[in-house]
Design an enzyme around this catalytic site. Structure first.
Site, PDB file in Angstrom:
ATOM      1  N   GLY A 118       0.785  -1.237   0.000  1.00 51.26           N
ATOM      2  CA  GLY A 118       0.000   0.000   0.000  1.00 51.26           C
ATOM      3  C   GLY A 118       0.813   1.281   0.000  1.00 51.26           C
ATOM      4  CG  ASN A 128       1.862   3.414  -5.748  1.00 50.86           C
ATOM      5  OD1 ASN A 128       2.254   4.443  -6.293  1.00 50.86           O
ATOM      6  ND2 ASN A 128       2.453   2.240  -5.927  1.00 50.86           N
ATOM      7  CG  MET A 171      -1.412  -8.243  -6.250  1.00 50.64           C
ATOM      8  SD  MET A 171      -0.479  -7.501  -7.604  1.00 50.64           S
ATOM      9  CE  MET A 171       0.413  -8.954  -8.174  1.00 50.64           C
ATOM     10  CB  ILE A 184      -7.248 -10.811 -13.813  1.00 51.03           C
ATOM     11  CG1 ILE A 184      -5.714 -10.804 -13.848  1.00 51.03           C
ATOM     12  CG2 ILE A 184      -7.833 -10.572 -15.195  1.00 51.03           C
ATOM     13  CD1 ILE A 184      -5.104 -11.910 -14.666  1.00 51.03           C
ATOM     14  CG  LEU A 185     -10.460  -5.940 -11.839  1.00 47.27           C
ATOM     15  CD1 LEU A 185     -10.428  -4.417 -11.881  1.00 47.27           C
ATOM     16  CD2 LEU A 185     -11.102  -6.426 -10.548  1.00 47.27           C
ATOM     17  CG  ASN A 215      -3.460  -0.843 -12.549  1.00 48.29           C
ATOM     18  OD1 ASN A 215      -3.311  -0.991 -11.338  1.00 48.29           O
ATOM     19  ND2 ASN A 215      -2.764  -1.547 -13.426  1.00 48.29           N
ATOM     20  CG  HIS A 275       1.871  -2.156 -15.340  1.00 43.94           C
ATOM     21  ND1 HIS A 275       1.611  -3.397 -14.782  1.00 43.94           N
ATOM     22  CD2 HIS A 275       2.863  -2.355 -16.235  1.00 43.94           C
ATOM     23  CE1 HIS A 275       2.407  -4.296 -15.330  1.00 43.94           C
ATOM     24  NE2 HIS A 275       3.167  -3.696 -16.217  1.00 43.94           N
TER      25      HIS A 275
HETATM   26  C1  GRF Z   1       3.479  -1.099  -7.461  1.00 45.93           C
HETATM   27  O1  GRF Z   1       4.731  -1.336  -8.010  1.00 45.93           O
HETATM   28  C2  GRF Z   1       2.459  -0.904  -8.547  1.00 45.93           C
HETATM   29  O2  GRF Z   1       2.975  -0.301  -9.687  1.00 45.93           O
HETATM   30  C3  GRF Z   1       2.046  -2.317  -8.859  1.00 45.93           C
HETATM   31  O3  GRF Z   1       2.039  -2.981  -7.625  1.00 45.93           O
HETATM   32  C4  GRF Z   1       2.946  -2.326  -6.731  1.00 45.93           C
HETATM   33  C5  GRF Z   1       2.145  -1.971  -5.512  1.00 45.93           C
HETATM   34  O4  GRF Z   1       2.963  -1.465  -4.490  1.00 45.93           O
HETATM   35  N1  GRF Z   1       0.776  -2.345  -9.547  1.00 45.93           N
HETATM   36  P1  GRF Z   1       2.311  -0.762  -3.227  1.00 45.93           P
HETATM   37  O5  GRF Z   1       1.326  -1.771  -2.630  1.00 45.93           O
HETATM   38  O6  GRF Z   1       1.615   0.481  -3.705  1.00 45.93           O
HETATM   39  O7  GRF Z   1       3.420  -0.464  -2.293  1.00 45.93           O
END
Ligand code: GRF
Length: 191
Positions: free
Chosen positions: A16, A18, A94, A96-97, A111, A113
């Site tokens: 988490g 981000n 994580m 797939i929708l 999203n 990525h």
């Molecule tokens: C990030 O690298 C994001 O780009 C990918 O999954 C990771 C999530 O990291 N989709 P966090 O949970 O936000 O630390």
């Protein structure tokens, strides 16, 4: 509506970081959005604890508690809809929708990525970028559609690949860019 802030749902499965970067930005009163819901398919997600401690509505909806992917997605959608969410931000979610899910929130779900899409969809992006001898790598924010990591690109941030990079060192520099890019894109979309 006036100056009302847009309501975000952030969907996570793990760390988490981000979500935390977004949360940090929302502490600025002039930021045009706030997190109304943190939702995880993983009850152990570290990010859920972070969200709870920040006083954000936090729910775990574990896949194992539902007999099908469809029923699990229905439960997630009900929770999102109960909070009258304006923008759904996938941040390390994580799963797939299905197209039922992506169609329902078309144009309202984004999203992040960790690659310069359309390169390196899927997992292990940093190692794959190194193996491919890329000079540049980075991250992408895109709208979510039914094609995994395939929706319209909104914004990207780039890093230079260094000669001695490992997947970890490269991934750490990309992650630092993610933490800047995600709050900025949300700001633009919600302004
Ligand atoms: C990030 O690298 C994001 O780009 C990918 O999954 C990771 C999530 O990291 N989709 P966090 O949970 O936000 O630390």
């Amino acid at each position: 509506m006036g100056n009302e802030r847009r309501k975000l749902a952030v969907l996570i499965s793990g760390r988490g970081s981000n979500m935390e970067a977004i949360l940090q930005s929302t502490r600025d009163a002039s930021y045009p959005a706030s997190i109304a819901l943190a939702l995880s398919d993983n009850p152990e997600a570290q990010g859920l604890t972070t969200a709870k401690m920040a006083g954000i509505s936090s729910v775990a909806i574990p896949r194992a508690q539902y007999s099908s992917k469809h029923e699990h997605e229905q439960a997630v959608m009900e929770e999102i809809d109960a909070h009258q969410i304006d923008l759904i931000c996938l941040a390390g979610y994580m799963r797939i929708l299905s197209s039922d899910f992506t169609d329902r929130y078309s144009g309202r779900m984004i999203n992040i990525h960790p690659s310069l899409l359309p390169k390196f969809k899927g997992l292990n992006t940093h190692q794959r970028a190194l193996d491919a001898g890329e000079a540049e790598h980075g991250c992408t924010i895109h709208y979510v559609n039914a094609e995994m990591d395939g929706g319209q690109i909104i914004s990207q941030a780039r890093v230079t690949v260094l000669p001695n990079d490992t997947a970890d060192t490269l991934g750490a520099r990309v992650l630092a860019e993610e933490h800047k890019l995600y709050p900025e894109v949300i700001r633009q979309l919600c302004s």
